[in-house]
Design a protein around this motif. Structure first.
Motif, PDB file in Angstrom:
ATOM      1  N   ALA A 281      -1.237 -19.118 -28.058  1.00 47.38           N
ATOM      2  CA  ALA A 281       0.056 -18.893 -29.048  1.00 47.38           C
ATOM      3  C   ALA A 281      -0.779 -19.384 -30.467  1.00 47.38           C
ATOM      4  N   ARG A 282       0.822 -20.496 -30.454  1.00 53.65           N
ATOM      5  CA  ARG A 282       0.701 -20.961 -31.733  1.00 53.65           C
ATOM      6  C   ARG A 282      -0.113 -22.169 -32.096  1.00 53.65           C
TER       7      ARG A 282
ATOM      8  N   PRO B 229       9.850 -22.149 -45.135  1.00 61.00           N
ATOM      9  CA  PRO B 229      10.645 -22.799 -44.891  1.00 61.00           C
ATOM     10  C   PRO B 229      10.741 -24.196 -43.820  1.00 61.00           C
ATOM     11  N   ASP B 230      11.370 -23.112 -42.372  1.00 57.01           N
ATOM     12  CA  ASP B 230      11.987 -23.920 -41.292  1.00 57.01           C
ATOM     13  C   ASP B 230      10.450 -23.935 -40.483  1.00 57.01           C
ATOM     14  N   GLY B 231       9.239 -23.332 -40.703  1.00 55.57           N
ATOM     15  CA  GLY B 231       8.169 -23.672 -39.917  1.00 55.57           C
ATOM     16  C   GLY B 231       8.004 -22.254 -38.928  1.00 55.57           C
ATOM     17  N   ARG B 232       8.889 -21.126 -38.848  1.00 55.18           N
ATOM     18  CA  ARG B 232       8.856 -20.753 -37.616  1.00 55.18           C
ATOM     19  C   ARG B 232       8.295 -19.692 -37.118  1.00 55.18           C
ATOM     20  N   GLU B 233       8.128 -19.462 -38.699  1.00 56.38           N
ATOM     21  CA  GLU B 233       6.972 -18.137 -38.896  1.00 56.38           C
ATOM     22  C   GLU B 233       5.351 -18.716 -38.231  1.00 56.38           C
ATOM     23  N   PRO B 234       5.241 -17.630 -37.459  1.00 55.07           N
ATOM     24  CA  PRO B 234       3.374 -18.390 -36.777  1.00 55.07           C
ATOM     25  C   PRO B 234       2.337 -18.179 -37.484  1.00 55.07           C
ATOM     26  N   LEU B 235       2.011 -19.141 -37.540  1.00 49.57           N
ATOM     27  CA  LEU B 235       0.298 -19.279 -39.043  1.00 49.57           C
ATOM     28  C   LEU B 235      -0.391 -17.861 -39.024  1.00 49.57           C
ATOM     29  N   ALA B 236      -1.082 -17.200 -39.513  1.00 43.04           N
ATOM     30  CA  ALA B 236      -1.572 -16.027 -39.046  1.00 43.04           C
ATOM     31  C   ALA B 236      -3.029 -16.079 -38.177  1.00 43.04           C
ATOM     32  N   GLN B 237      -2.900 -15.246 -37.091  1.00 39.97           N
ATOM     33  CA  GLN B 237      -3.612 -15.684 -35.258  1.00 39.97           C
ATOM     34  C   GLN B 237      -5.794 -15.911 -35.913  1.00 39.97           C
ATOM     35  N   GLU B 238      -5.231 -14.907 -36.746  1.00 37.21           N
ATOM     36  CA  GLU B 238      -6.961 -14.788 -37.405  1.00 37.21           C
ATOM     37  C   GLU B 238      -7.095 -17.012 -37.803  1.00 37.21           C
TER      38      GLU B 238
ATOM     39  N   ALA C 216      -1.352 -30.255 -27.916  1.00 37.56           N
ATOM     40  CA  ALA C 216      -1.834 -29.814 -28.482  1.00 37.56           C
ATOM     41  C   ALA C 216      -0.696 -30.005 -30.151  1.00 37.56           C
ATOM     42  N   VAL C 217      -1.319 -29.415 -31.036  1.00 40.49           N
ATOM     43  CA  VAL C 217      -1.331 -28.841 -32.387  1.00 40.49           C
ATOM     44  C   VAL C 217      -0.224 -27.657 -32.508  1.00 40.49           C
ATOM     45  N   GLU C 218       1.056 -27.282 -32.839  1.00 38.49           N
ATOM     46  CA  GLU C 218       1.559 -26.142 -33.084  1.00 38.49           C
ATOM     47  C   GLU C 218       1.368 -26.138 -34.902  1.00 38.49           C
ATOM     48  N   PHE C 219       1.148 -24.663 -34.621  1.00 40.16           N
ATOM     49  CA  PHE C 219       1.069 -24.514 -36.836  1.00 40.16           C
ATOM     50  C   PHE C 219       2.251 -23.358 -36.508  1.00 40.16           C
ATOM     51  N   GLY C 220       2.765 -23.671 -37.814  1.00 39.09           N
ATOM     52  CA  GLY C 220       3.738 -22.253 -38.700  1.00 39.09           C
ATOM     53  C   GLY C 220       4.144 -22.140 -39.579  1.00 39.09           C
ATOM     54  N   THR C 221       4.550 -21.458 -40.422  1.00 41.45           N
ATOM     55  CA  THR C 221       4.649 -21.018 -42.062  1.00 41.45           C
ATOM     56  C   THR C 221       6.143 -21.363 -42.638  1.00 41.45           C
TER      57      THR C 221
ATOM     58  N   LEU D  99      -2.762 -35.353 -38.674  1.00 42.14           N
ATOM     59  CA  LEU D  99      -2.994 -33.977 -40.260  1.00 42.14           C
ATOM     60  C   LEU D  99      -1.282 -34.026 -39.778  1.00 42.14           C
ATOM     61  N   SER D 100      -0.350 -34.129 -39.822  1.00 43.38           N
ATOM     62  CA  SER D 100       1.209 -33.498 -39.844  1.00 43.38           C
ATOM     63  C   SER D 100       1.682 -34.090 -40.991  1.00 43.38           C
ATOM     64  N   ASP D 101       0.719 -34.559 -42.203  1.00 37.26           N
ATOM     65  CA  ASP D 101       1.187 -34.375 -43.607  1.00 37.26           C
ATOM     66  C   ASP D 101       1.060 -33.183 -44.019  1.00 37.26           C
ATOM     67  N   LEU D 102       0.679 -31.873 -43.297  1.00 37.33           N
ATOM     68  CA  LEU D 102      -0.156 -30.736 -43.678  1.00 37.33           C
ATOM     69  C   LEU D 102       0.842 -29.328 -43.496  1.00 37.33           C
ATOM     70  N   PRO D 103       1.380 -29.305 -44.291  1.00 40.95           N
ATOM     71  CA  PRO D 103       2.948 -28.487 -43.821  1.00 40.95           C
ATOM     72  C   PRO D 103       3.264 -27.899 -42.554  1.00 40.95           C
ATOM     73  N   ILE D 104       2.007 -26.955 -42.205  1.00 47.20           N
ATOM     74  CA  ILE D 104       1.964 -25.765 -41.489  1.00 47.20           C
ATOM     75  C   ILE D 104       1.393 -26.494 -39.801  1.00 47.20           C
ATOM     76  N   VAL D 105       1.911 -28.070 -39.774  1.00 41.74           N
ATOM     77  CA  VAL D 105       1.683 -28.062 -38.118  1.00 41.74           C
ATOM     78  C   VAL D 105       3.445 -28.725 -38.607  1.00 41.74           C
ATOM     79  N   THR D 106       3.830 -28.152 -36.964  1.00 42.75           N
ATOM     80  CA  THR D 106       4.926 -28.107 -36.228  1.00 42.75           C
ATOM     81  C   THR D 106       5.505 -28.430 -35.229  1.00 42.75           C
ATOM     82  N   ASP D 107       4.833 -29.359 -34.829  1.00 46.88           N
ATOM     83  CA  ASP D 107       4.255 -30.283 -33.512  1.00 46.88           C
ATOM     84  C   ASP D 107       3.584 -30.520 -33.067  1.00 46.88           C
ATOM     85  N   VAL D 108       3.513 -32.215 -32.938  1.00 47.30           N
ATOM     86  CA  VAL D 108       2.516 -32.328 -32.323  1.00 47.30           C
ATOM     87  C   VAL D 108       2.538 -33.316 -30.604  1.00 47.30           C
ATOM     88  N   ARG D 109       2.521 -32.056 -29.519  1.00 48.43           N
ATOM     89  CA  ARG D 109       2.735 -32.915 -28.298  1.00 48.43           C
ATOM     90  C   ARG D 109       1.516 -34.168 -27.324  1.00 48.43           C
ATOM     91  N   GLY D 110       1.364 -34.256 -25.655  1.00 48.25           N
ATOM     92  CA  GLY D 110       0.436 -34.058 -25.609  1.00 48.25           C
ATOM     93  C   GLY D 110       1.337 -34.975 -24.221  1.00 48.25           C
TER      94      GLY D 110
END
Length: 154
Positions: free
Chosen positions: A118-119, A89-98, A82-87, A65-76
Motif C-alpha cells: 500500500a503506502r 500538508p498532513d501527509g494523508r495523500e498517498p505517494l504516487a505508486q510509481e 515499514a516506512v510509510e510515505f505520503g504527501t 529518513l524522517s527528515d524527508l517530508p514524504i515519510v509519514t511513519d516509521v514502525r516495526g
C-alpha cells in the motif's frame, strides 16, 4: 506442475464457511514437524532475542529518513519494519505508486530486498543478519529512497 480450481455456487460456498481457505498441505504432519523444528532453532539459537536487539538498530537506521517530508511513519517489531510515505500538508495523500515502485526497484538494484505494501515499503531482514550487514543494507535503502525522491522532484 499441477494446477487446479473448483468453481461452486453461493449455496455450496456458504456451507464451507468453516473452511474459508483449504490447502492440501495445510495440516500435513511434515509441515508441522518442519515448523516445530524451526521454532526449536529460533529458541535454542536465541534468534528471537537477537531480532529484538537488531530491531532497535533497524528502526534507528530507518529514522534517518524522517527528515524527508514524504515519510509519514516509521514502525516495526523485531526485524520487520515499514516506512510509510505520503504527501500533502498532513501527509494523508498517498505517494504516487510509481514513485514507491521506483524506490523498491532501486533498492533491489542496490542489493536490498524490500516490498511495497500500500503506502509503505517493508523491510524484513533475516534473523541471522549481522549488525554490519544491517547497517550496510540500511545505507543502501536510504540511498535508494533519496535518489528516487531527488529524481522525482520531491
Amino acid at each position: 506442475l499441477f494446477r487446479s480450481a473448483t468453481i461452486v455456487g453461493p449455496d455450496i460456498r456458504e456451507s464451507l464457511k468453516l473452511f474459508p481457505d483449504i490447502h492440501t498441505f495445510g495440516g500435513h504432519p511434515a509441515s508441522v514437524v518442519a515448523a516445530l523444528a524451526a521454532l526449536s532453532i529460533y529458541e535454542s539459537d536465541g534468534l528471537v532475542d537477537r531480532a529484538k536487539e537488531l530491531g532497535v538498530e533497524l528502526l534507528g537506521g530507518l529514522q534517518r529518513l524522517s527528515d524527508l517530508p514524504i515519510v509519514t511513519d516509521v514502525r516495526g517489531l523485531g526485524l520487520w519494519a515499514a516506512v510509510e510515505f505520503g504527501t500533502g500538508p498532513d501527509g494523508r495523500e498517498p505517494l504516487a505508486q510509481e514513485t514507491l515502485r521506483a524506490m523498491v526497484l532501486r533498492a533491489r538494484a542496490l542489493g536490498v530486498l524490500v516490498s511495497q505494501n500500500a503506502r509503505s515499503i517493508e523491510l524484513a531482514p533475516p534473523y541471522i543478519i549481522t549488525s554490519e550487514e544491517l547497517a550496510d543494507g540500511l545505507a543502501r535503502f536510504e540511498q535508494a529512497v533519496r535518489e528516487v525522491m531527488a529524481d522525482s522532484g520531491h
